[in-house]
Enzyme design. Structure first.
Site, PDB file in Angstrom:
ATOM      1  N   ARG A 105       0.683  -1.129  -0.204  1.00 11.36           N
ATOM      2  CA  ARG A 105      -0.022  -0.206   0.197  1.00 11.36           C
ATOM      3  C   ARG A 105       0.554   0.991  -0.127  1.00 11.36           C
ATOM      4  O   ARG A 105       1.995   1.092   0.999  1.00 11.36           O
ATOM      5  CB  ARG A 105      -1.204   0.046   1.310  1.00 11.36           C
ATOM      6  CG  ARG A 105      -1.222   1.617   1.404  1.00 11.36           C
ATOM      7  CD  ARG A 105      -2.848   1.192   2.803  1.00 11.36           C
ATOM      8  NE  ARG A 105      -3.685   0.497   1.995  1.00 11.36           N
ATOM      9  CZ  ARG A 105      -5.240   0.527   2.642  1.00 11.36           C
ATOM     10  NH1 ARG A 105      -5.258   1.435   3.375  1.00 11.36           N
ATOM     11  NH2 ARG A 105      -6.249  -0.672   2.079  1.00 11.36           N
ATOM     12  N   HIS A 132      -6.835   0.689  -6.189  1.00 14.80           N
ATOM     13  CA  HIS A 132      -7.569  -0.160  -4.781  1.00 14.80           C
ATOM     14  C   HIS A 132      -8.177  -1.272  -5.923  1.00 14.80           C
ATOM     15  O   HIS A 132      -9.040  -1.651  -5.152  1.00 14.80           O
ATOM     16  CB  HIS A 132      -8.875   0.808  -4.196  1.00 14.80           C
ATOM     17  CG  HIS A 132      -8.688  -0.491  -2.972  1.00 14.80           C
ATOM     18  ND1 HIS A 132      -7.545  -1.310  -2.612  1.00 14.80           N
ATOM     19  CD2 HIS A 132      -9.360   0.372  -1.307  1.00 14.80           C
ATOM     20  CE1 HIS A 132      -7.322  -1.654  -0.601  1.00 14.80           C
ATOM     21  NE2 HIS A 132      -8.702  -0.662  -0.622  1.00 14.80           N
ATOM     22  N   GLN A 135     -10.334  -4.345  -3.563  1.00 15.55           N
ATOM     23  CA  GLN A 135     -12.247  -3.770  -2.886  1.00 15.55           C
ATOM     24  C   GLN A 135     -12.895  -3.765  -3.779  1.00 15.55           C
ATOM     25  O   GLN A 135     -14.221  -4.563  -3.735  1.00 15.55           O
ATOM     26  CB  GLN A 135     -11.781  -2.025  -2.750  1.00 15.55           C
ATOM     27  CG  GLN A 135     -12.568  -1.705  -1.777  1.00 15.55           C
ATOM     28  CD  GLN A 135     -12.884  -2.021  -1.188  1.00 15.55           C
ATOM     29  OE1 GLN A 135     -12.485  -1.625   0.189  1.00 15.55           O
ATOM     30  NE2 GLN A 135     -13.805  -2.440  -0.147  1.00 15.55           N
ATOM     31  N   ASP A 227     -17.117   6.394  -1.397  1.00 13.60           N
ATOM     32  CA  ASP A 227     -16.120   6.196  -0.503  1.00 13.60           C
ATOM     33  C   ASP A 227     -15.762   8.318  -0.059  1.00 13.60           C
ATOM     34  O   ASP A 227     -16.237   9.454  -0.413  1.00 13.60           O
ATOM     35  CB  ASP A 227     -15.090   6.695  -1.619  1.00 13.60           C
ATOM     36  CG  ASP A 227     -13.440   6.139  -1.047  1.00 13.60           C
ATOM     37  OD1 ASP A 227     -13.367   6.259   0.773  1.00 13.60           O
ATOM     38  OD2 ASP A 227     -12.897   5.864  -1.440  1.00 13.60           O
ATOM     39  N   ARG A 295     -12.770  -9.187   1.256  1.00 14.25           N
ATOM     40  CA  ARG A 295     -11.968  -8.872   0.571  1.00 14.25           C
ATOM     41  C   ARG A 295     -10.756  -9.683   0.949  1.00 14.25           C
ATOM     42  O   ARG A 295     -10.366 -10.651   0.752  1.00 14.25           O
ATOM     43  CB  ARG A 295     -11.900  -7.771   2.116  1.00 14.25           C
ATOM     44  CG  ARG A 295     -11.869  -6.128   1.760  1.00 14.25           C
ATOM     45  CD  ARG A 295     -11.468  -5.530   0.570  1.00 14.25           C
ATOM     46  NE  ARG A 295     -10.377  -5.668   0.002  1.00 14.25           N
ATOM     47  CZ  ARG A 295      -9.204  -4.950   1.040  1.00 14.25           C
ATOM     48  NH1 ARG A 295     -10.173  -3.838   1.797  1.00 14.25           N
ATOM     49  NH2 ARG A 295      -7.687  -4.892   0.978  1.00 14.25           N
TER      50      ARG A 295
HETATM   51  N1   CP Z   1     -11.113  -0.398   2.600  1.00 16.13           N
HETATM   52  C1   CP Z   1      -9.971  -0.821   3.109  1.00 16.13           C
HETATM   53  O1   CP Z   1      -8.879  -0.491   2.231  1.00 16.13           O
HETATM   54  O2   CP Z   1     -10.106  -0.242   4.612  1.00 16.13           O
HETATM   55  P1   CP Z   1      -8.355   0.293   5.000  1.00 16.13           P
HETATM   56  O3   CP Z   1      -8.033   0.866   4.816  1.00 16.13           O
HETATM   57  O4   CP Z   1      -8.584  -0.098   6.506  1.00 16.13           O
HETATM   58  O5   CP Z   1      -7.487  -1.478   4.601  1.00 16.13           O
HETATM   59  N1  NVA Z   2     -10.335   6.811  -1.056  1.00  9.25           N
HETATM   60  C1  NVA Z   2      -9.697   6.101   0.608  1.00  9.25           C
HETATM   61  C2  NVA Z   2      -9.977   4.512   0.542  1.00  9.25           C
HETATM   62  C3  NVA Z   2      -9.476   3.752   1.559  1.00  9.25           C
HETATM   63  C4  NVA Z   2      -9.213   2.423   1.751  1.00  9.25           C
HETATM   64  C5  NVA Z   2      -8.261   6.308   0.480  1.00  9.25           C
HETATM   65  O1  NVA Z   2      -7.241   6.440  -0.515  1.00  9.25           O
HETATM   66  O2  NVA Z   2      -7.630   6.329   2.112  1.00  9.25           O
END
Ligand code: CP
Ligand code: NVA
Length: 308
Positions: A105, A132, A135, A227, A295
């Site tokens: 990440r 992502h 997701q 989101d 997930r």
């Molecule tokens: N939706 C998601 O990726 O959640 P986290 O940021 O908690 O991993």
């Molecule tokens: N768009 C959000 C998603 C978190 C899972 C971010 O990048 O913070």
């Protein structure tokens, strides 16, 4: 990229058949919990590198690797000094000597691309500024569990055209679903990603629409998705974004313009009272927690796919 190895950096790299294959495996491993029958990751190790916070991604990947018979190792980017103490390329070249999988990440999508380029082991994007993918796969699994497969899906994403929006858009066009994004006029989708999605949509016979009219866009929606308005790394823009996105909240008024059986989802974490009201997120329309659960299953399926 080393020839022959597979990565999951975005869903653009997957064919529709590969996505459907992953979704099928995800259903199979879901029914085999806790320990999956498939032993492809048995006694292998996977390292997880996080530059940003996480609840769902971290716990589901760690559990997925364990339940596939493997060994998860968690690293914070600060611990290894990603790109600071050592270059991303050197970290990739070292990791491939010890472990079998990298899950990352990162702020910049370029970082996961570099990890993939400089290592011979699979790399999974666990969220970047652009995508992502895990997701979106969990969203697809949840949708398939919830609606009749013959339904003509129209997914409507409301809010910021961010990493989650990009991945949901790619998923929809790959699966032949109509997709609409409803956003403020000054926050339109990434031009290159939109262009690619429009082209895929044309070949699949589905549509991609950019709209600023929330009530009109939700009229024939199968599912509404939203989101946060401020993603991780954009915190300096929080106040401006709150003002700009306030007409794009998913609330009871929006739902009243959508079909009575419309579904609602959110990748979580949610900023309740901003992009979505608690009333909607906690309602019978919401599939957000089912998606969060999936997930785990879909990420096991992604690992199986990468090692098959
Ligand atoms: N939706 C998601 O990726 O959640 P986290 O940021 O908690 O991993
Ligand atoms: N768009 C959000 C998603 C978190 C899972 C971010 O990048 O913070």
């Amino acid at each position: 990229m080393v020839s022959g190895k597979k990565d999951l950096l975005s869903l653009l790299e997957l064919t529709t058949d590969e996505i459907n294959g992953i979704l099928l495996t995800a259903q199979q491993v879901k029914h085999q919990r806790p320990i999956a029958d498939v032993r492809i990751f048995n006694n292998k190790s996977g390292v997880m590198i996080f530059e940003k916070p996480s609840l769902r991604t971290r716990i589901t990947f760690e559990t997925a690797m364990y339940e596939l018979g493997g060994h998860p190792i968690n690293l914070s980017a600060d611990t290894i000094g990603l790109g600071k103490r050592e270059t991303v390329a050197d970290i990739a070249r070292n990791l491939e000597r010890w472990v079998h999988l990298i899950i990352a990440r990162t702020f910049s999508h370029v970082t996961v691309k570099k990890l993939a380029e400089f290592s011979s082991i699979p790399v999974i994007n666990a969220l970047t500024d652009l995508f992502h993918p895990c997701q979106a796969l969990a969203f697809a699994q949840t949708l398939h569990e919830t609606i009749d497969r013959r339904t003509n899906v129209h997914a409507v994403f409301i809010g910021d055209c961010n990493n989650v929006c990009n991945s949901i858009m790619v998923l929809c066009v790959k699966l032949g679903y109509d997709f609409t994004v409803v956003c403020p006029p000054q926050y339109t989708p990434h031009p290159q990603i939109l262009k690619e999605c429009l082209s895929i949509a044309q070949s699949k016979g589905c549509t991609v629409t950019v709209s600023h009219d929330i009530f009109n866009a939700v009229k024939n929606a199968t599912v509404l998705y939203t989101d946060v308005w401020t993603s991780m790394g954009q915190e300096a823009e929080t106040e401006r974004r709150r003002r700009d996105f306030s007409p794009y909240q998913v609330n009871r008024a929006v739902l009243s313009h959508a079909p009575a059986d419309v579904l609602v989802s959110h990748c979580l974490p949610a900023h309740r009272g901003e992009e979505i009201t608690s009333e909607v997120l906690d309602s019978e329309h919401s599939i957000a927690l089912e998606e969060a659960e999936n997930r785990l299953h879909v990420q096991k399926a992604v690992i199986v796919h990468l090692f098959s």
